[in-house]
Design a protein around this motif. Structure first.
Motif, PDB file in Angstrom:
ATOM      1  N   TYR A 180     -31.354 -18.893  82.717  1.00  0.00           N
ATOM      2  CA  TYR A 180     -30.745 -20.219  82.831  1.00  0.00           C
ATOM      3  C   TYR A 180     -30.593 -20.870  81.454  1.00  0.00           C
ATOM      4  O   TYR A 180     -29.547 -21.463  81.150  1.00  0.00           O
ATOM      5  CB  TYR A 180     -31.598 -21.108  83.742  1.00  0.00           C
ATOM      6  N   TYR A 181     -31.606 -20.758  80.637  1.00  0.00           N
ATOM      7  CA  TYR A 181     -31.548 -21.403  79.316  1.00  0.00           C
ATOM      8  C   TYR A 181     -30.753 -20.593  78.296  1.00  0.00           C
ATOM      9  O   TYR A 181     -30.239 -21.163  77.327  1.00  0.00           O
ATOM     10  CB  TYR A 181     -32.959 -21.679  78.795  1.00  0.00           C
ATOM     11  N   ASP A 182     -30.658 -19.292  78.484  1.00  0.00           N
ATOM     12  CA  ASP A 182     -29.891 -18.468  77.553  1.00  0.00           C
ATOM     13  C   ASP A 182     -29.378 -17.232  78.276  1.00  0.00           C
ATOM     14  O   ASP A 182     -30.055 -16.215  78.354  1.00  0.00           O
ATOM     15  CB  ASP A 182     -30.758 -18.061  76.349  1.00  0.00           C
ATOM     16  N   ASP A 183     -28.155 -17.333  78.790  1.00  0.00           N
ATOM     17  CA  ASP A 183     -27.615 -16.213  79.579  1.00  0.00           C
ATOM     18  C   ASP A 183     -27.113 -15.073  78.702  1.00  0.00           C
ATOM     19  O   ASP A 183     -26.510 -14.114  79.207  1.00  0.00           O
ATOM     20  CB  ASP A 183     -26.519 -16.690  80.525  1.00  0.00           C
ATOM     21  N   SER A 184     -27.377 -15.154  77.381  1.00  0.00           N
ATOM     22  CA  SER A 184     -27.048 -14.035  76.497  1.00  0.00           C
ATOM     23  C   SER A 184     -28.306 -13.290  76.044  1.00  0.00           C
ATOM     24  O   SER A 184     -28.208 -12.350  75.252  1.00  0.00           O
ATOM     25  CB  SER A 184     -26.270 -14.532  75.271  1.00  0.00           C
ATOM     26  N   ASN A 185     -29.474 -13.708  76.546  1.00  0.00           N
ATOM     27  CA  ASN A 185     -30.720 -13.046  76.176  1.00  0.00           C
ATOM     28  C   ASN A 185     -30.763 -11.656  76.824  1.00  0.00           C
ATOM     29  O   ASN A 185     -30.894 -11.529  78.041  1.00  0.00           O
ATOM     30  CB  ASN A 185     -31.924 -13.887  76.629  1.00  0.00           C
ATOM     31  N   LYS A 186     -30.640 -10.624  76.000  1.00  0.00           N
ATOM     32  CA  LYS A 186     -30.507  -9.259  76.512  1.00  0.00           C
ATOM     33  C   LYS A 186     -31.735  -8.811  77.290  1.00  0.00           C
ATOM     34  O   LYS A 186     -31.625  -8.122  78.305  1.00  0.00           O
ATOM     35  CB  LYS A 186     -30.240  -8.302  75.351  1.00  0.00           C
ATOM     36  N   ILE A 187     -32.921  -9.198  76.814  1.00  0.00           N
ATOM     37  CA  ILE A 187     -34.147  -8.773  77.499  1.00  0.00           C
ATOM     38  C   ILE A 187     -34.225  -9.416  78.878  1.00  0.00           C
ATOM     39  O   ILE A 187     -34.553  -8.760  79.867  1.00  0.00           O
ATOM     40  CB  ILE A 187     -35.382  -9.128  76.658  1.00  0.00           C
ATOM     41  N   ALA A 188     -33.908 -10.717  78.949  1.00  0.00           N
ATOM     42  CA  ALA A 188     -33.949 -11.424  80.233  1.00  0.00           C
ATOM     43  C   ALA A 188     -32.955 -10.827  81.216  1.00  0.00           C
ATOM     44  O   ALA A 188     -33.254 -10.651  82.403  1.00  0.00           O
ATOM     45  CB  ALA A 188     -33.672 -12.907  80.025  1.00  0.00           C
TER      46      ALA A 188
END
Length: 277
Positions: A180-188
């Motif tokens: 939700y806070y960073d939809d570009s976070n690859k690990i998430a």
């Protein structure tokens, strides 16, 4: 050999890492960064007033000397630590992150680095402690997402050890907040794709309420938001509109609070009127 300034070293290493030239970044770091630098207790570097006030509120440490930002040893060493992590040089990465943390305990990049070292050492108690600590100091959506990813990873590890579905629920919820806070976070994103969907029908606000009810982080630090708003109003009162906007924008980016957006719009109007005078 040319002696480079700290801002020059930081810029050149950042450029090499962005281009994924890690071998060159490592050699450049070895040539320009001293991992045996002696830190003197009480000497700190803060990027802005938010970090300094967070330090004063959340630690019991005395500031004996503040370095100017042009001597940003904390960023220097946290960046170098990440290069060393890329090569699995955990011993020197630990030295680098510890120096970074010594110079600025509010630097979440240093805390994230220490988290990685703890995970590598299977010291999950330390990993949990550092993950929780990072929430107090994250003041960008990207850093807040990283905090949620780390905490999600902790509970995923707990689930693998215990097979307790509550640990799995927490891992899923925390990771959903990371996305939700960073939809570009690859690990998430990778974690999200590989986790089961048992608890996938919960919305963000429901997840926040659940995490809040059991005492886990569920959003940005209240201290960060409060300091940003207080600084913004004080700077506006002092007719320093552009710095005021800097802090209000941090608060709004983290919260999407319409009341803060109204203040930002008003300040932008002041800037525009001044430019047109």
């Amino acid at each position: 050999m040319e002696i480079k300034s700290i801002p020059e070293i930081i810029r050149e290493m950042d450029s090499l890492v962005k281009e994924e030239k890690y071998d060159e970044a490592l050699e450049f770091g070895k040539e320009n960064i001293n991992l045996n630098k002696e830190y003197i207790e009480g000497e700190y570097i803060f990027k802005n007033l938010l970090e300094e006030l967070l330090f004063q509120i959340t630690t019991n440490k005395e500031i004996k000397r503040k370095y100017p930002l042009m001597l940003d040893y904390s960023t220097l060493y946290s960046n170098y630590g990440n290069v060393l992590l890329h090569f699995n040089d955990y011993e020197n990465a630990l030295k680098s992150f510890e120096l970074s943390y010594d110079y600025n305990p509010i630097n979440v990049k240093a805390i994230f680095g220490l988290c990685e070292i703890s995970r590598e050492n299977n010291d999950w108690d330390e990993y949990y402690k550092l993950s929780i600590q990072s929430f107090r100091y994250a003041y960008s959506r990207e850093d807040l997402a990283k905090s949620f990813v780390n905490l999600s990873s902790y509970y995923l590890n707990e689930y693998h050890d215990s097979n307790d579905n509550e640990d799995l629920r927490l891992a899923i919820y925390l990771n959903k907040l990371a996305v939700y806070y960073d939809d570009s976070n690859k690990i998430a994103i990778e974690i999200d794709e590989n986790l089961p969907s048992e608890y996938g029908d919960y919305g963000i606000e429901d997840i926040r309420e659940y995490l809040k009810s059991i005492g886990l982080p569920y959003g940005p630090s209240i201290e960060v938001i409060t300091i940003c708003k207080n600084l913004g109003f004080q700077l506006d009162e002092d007719k320093k509109v552009v710095p005021a906007l800097f802090y209000f924008n941090i608060a709004y980016d983290l919260t999407n609070d319409p009341a803060i957006k109204d203040v930002i719009d008003d300040l932008n109007g002041k800037v525009e009127r001044k430019l047109n005078e």
